[in-house]
Enzyme design. Structure first.
Site, PDB file in Angstrom:
ATOM      1  N   VAL A 267       0.844  -1.200   0.000  1.00 60.61           N
ATOM      2  CA  VAL A 267       0.000   0.000   0.000  1.00 60.61           C
ATOM      3  C   VAL A 267       0.873   1.241   0.000  1.00 60.61           C
ATOM      4  O   VAL A 267       1.807   1.356   0.801  1.00 60.61           O
ATOM      5  CB  VAL A 267      -0.923   0.038   1.250  1.00 60.61           C
TER       6      VAL A 267
ATOM      7  N   GLY B 127       4.108   4.202   3.174  1.00 58.73           N
ATOM      8  CA  GLY B 127       3.736   2.937   2.552  1.00 58.73           C
ATOM      9  C   GLY B 127       3.892   1.802   3.533  1.00 58.73           C
ATOM     10  O   GLY B 127       4.296   2.002   4.681  1.00 58.73           O
ATOM     11  N   LYS B 128       3.562   0.625   3.122  1.00 62.68           N
ATOM     12  CA  LYS B 128       3.723  -0.573   3.961  1.00 62.68           C
ATOM     13  C   LYS B 128       3.461  -1.784   3.087  1.00 62.68           C
ATOM     14  O   LYS B 128       2.709  -1.712   2.107  1.00 62.68           O
ATOM     15  CB  LYS B 128       2.685  -0.556   5.090  1.00 62.68           C
ATOM     16  N   SER B 129       4.049  -2.926   3.453  1.00 70.10           N
ATOM     17  CA  SER B 129       3.666  -4.146   2.750  1.00 70.10           C
ATOM     18  C   SER B 129       3.521  -5.281   3.744  1.00 70.10           C
ATOM     19  O   SER B 129       4.111  -5.253   4.828  1.00 70.10           O
ATOM     20  CB  SER B 129       4.667  -4.492   1.648  1.00 70.10           C
TER      21      SER B 129
ATOM     22  N   ASP C 256       9.989  -4.886   9.587  1.00 68.98           N
ATOM     23  CA  ASP C 256       8.823  -4.688  10.456  1.00 68.98           C
ATOM     24  C   ASP C 256       8.614  -6.031  11.162  1.00 68.98           C
ATOM     25  O   ASP C 256       9.503  -6.890  11.132  1.00 68.98           O
ATOM     26  CB  ASP C 256       7.613  -4.283   9.606  1.00 68.98           C
TER      27      ASP C 256
END
Ligand code: NAD
Length: 400
Positions: A50, A95-97, A136
């Site tokens: 995202v 963002g992040k995944s 993360d």
């Protein structure tokens, strides 16, 4: 839905309708089904990437390798990164995944194969610099080294081990920034340095452990500490270095041979000057908020305070330094690593800490001044300043 209440924020800052509309949902969401044959079995997993908003720069945010990740939660975490980067002024978007797998089920070799496949499916995002991941939950520095090995671009990923293009001081960065923020809050709201103050810390992992060690160096007395197994207490102060060492070896505080043993709730409601929730989200709730005795709460974890608890704490005159400011040391370090990778320069651990301190203190003073001028909480002030910055960037980019 964004985590920030835009109606509340727009009481204090100008919020153009178009800007608000663009910030009400993520800019981009990718859902990929990743399939890979590991030995004789098919490993199949959902992958979510995202970009919540990239007006201020590339989407920055960690890769979560966890069995419960969803698109919704990935978007919430990506959104947090937007406000965090804007508040301390580093040139990134948010963002992040997420890779929906349990890391405990995979050997290092299999995890490496999965990460290589992850790079293959989002190669364009990584090599074009659109998305810059970091570790993360469920991923670590060695995983970032694998990603670097696939792109050959040191700036395509941060949080790498120092000997593979990483940053000296990256491991300590979030705890360092948190301790600096605690010092600033003590000077501002308790009218004294940290050497005469008592602190309680929930969570003794990377963030809580390093924060405790830096606070100890500043002469602070840490009188309460907790991890998932429970808490410990000593009026004369706990030995932060010994405790952090104990926890970093994977041992639990309930097995620590010294000090009084107490519950997690007793740590959160302890009679201390400053409370630092640095474990998980939603630990300060409507159930315990009215029993909190600390005068200042500095959020090391992401989202440790529920909105209901926040209102109770505000009413009770307890100052809360919000997560988007207090735990931004990690993303500041990511920025320093990215800048170092792009320029090819070398950076020392001291230089890393100097930049973290400078940006965190800059953010702290901006937020506390705004809160004073508008008579709002630090959380609302931080949100207003972040949103204002992102809206100005969207305007500069010609988006609104
Ligand atoms: P970690 O896994 O290293 O440590 C977590 C600690 O919290 C451990 O001591 C664990 O025992 C404790 N804990 C877990 N569940 C608990 C519970 N229910 N009650 C009490 N204690 C509990 O994690 P970390 O990297 O230190 O991250 C802690 C928090 O900080 C998370 O919210 C994370 O999202 C946030 N954060 C971390 C970074 C970073 O750079 N590591 C950056 C920004 C924000």
């Amino acid at each position: 839905m964004p985590s920030i209440d835009f109606d509340r924020v727009s009481q204090y800052i100008e919020m153009p309708r178009d800007g608000r509309s663009l910030l009400e949902q993520p800019e981009r969401e990718l859902r990929i089904t990743m399939g890979l044959r590991l030995d004789h079995e098919l490993m199949q997993s959902d992958v979510y990437v995202v970009y919540f908003n990239t007006a201020r720069g590339p989407a920055k945010g960690g890769i979560r390798f966890w069995p419960t990740v969803t698109m919704e939660h990935t978007a919430e975490l990506a959104e947090k990164m937007v406000w965090k980067t804007a508040l301390v002024g580093v040139p990134f978007g948010g963002g992040k995944s997420g890779i929906r797998l349990d890391p405990a089920d995979y050997s290092r070799m299999h995890k490496t194969a999965i990460l290589k496949e992850f790079v293959r499916v989002i190669r364009h995002e990584l090599v074009s610099g659109t998305y810059v991941p970091a570790p993360d939950m469920g991923t670590n520095a060695y995983d970032m080294a694998v990603i670097f090995g696939e792109t050959h671009l040191p700036e395509s990923v941060t949080g790498k081990p120092p000997r593979v293009g990483g940053l000296p001081g990256r491991l300590e960065a979030t705890g360092r920034g948190l301790a600096t923020c605690i010092r600033a809050a003590s000077e501002k709201y308790l009218d004294s340095g940290l050497d005469r103050r008592t602190v309680g810390i929930q969570g003794f992992g990377n963030v809580g452990g390093w924060c405790a060690k830096f606070l100890h160096e500043l002469g602070t007395k840490i009188t309460f500490a907790a991890d998932i197994s429970g808490g410990i207490h000593a009026d004369t102060g706990l030995d932060a270095h010994k405790l952090a060492q104990w926890c970093s070896e994977g041992k639990l505080l309930e097995d620590y041979p010294e000090y009084d043993h107490v519950s997690n709730d007793e740590v959160l409601t302890a009679d201390v000057d400053i409370l630092v929730p640095a474990a998980v989200e939603d630990v300060l709730t409507s159930e315990n908020a009215s029993r909190i005795k600390a005068r200042i709460i500095v959020e090391g974890a992401n989202g440790p305070t529920t909105p209901e608890a926040d209102a109770i704490l505000d009413e009770g005159g307890i100052t809360v330094v919000p997560d988007i400011l207090a735990n931004s040391g990690g993303v500041i370090a990511s920025y320093i690593e990215w800048r170092k990778a792009k320029s090819g320069s070398l950076t020392s651990r001291d230089e890393t800490f100097e930049t973290i301190d400078e940006l965190i203190l800059g953010g702290f003073h901006k937020v506390s001044d705004f809160a004073e001028q508008t008579n709002t909480s630090l959380r609302t002030a931080a949100e207003c300043l972040s949103v204002q910055e992102v809206i100005a960037a969207m305007h500069d980019r010609g988006w609104i």
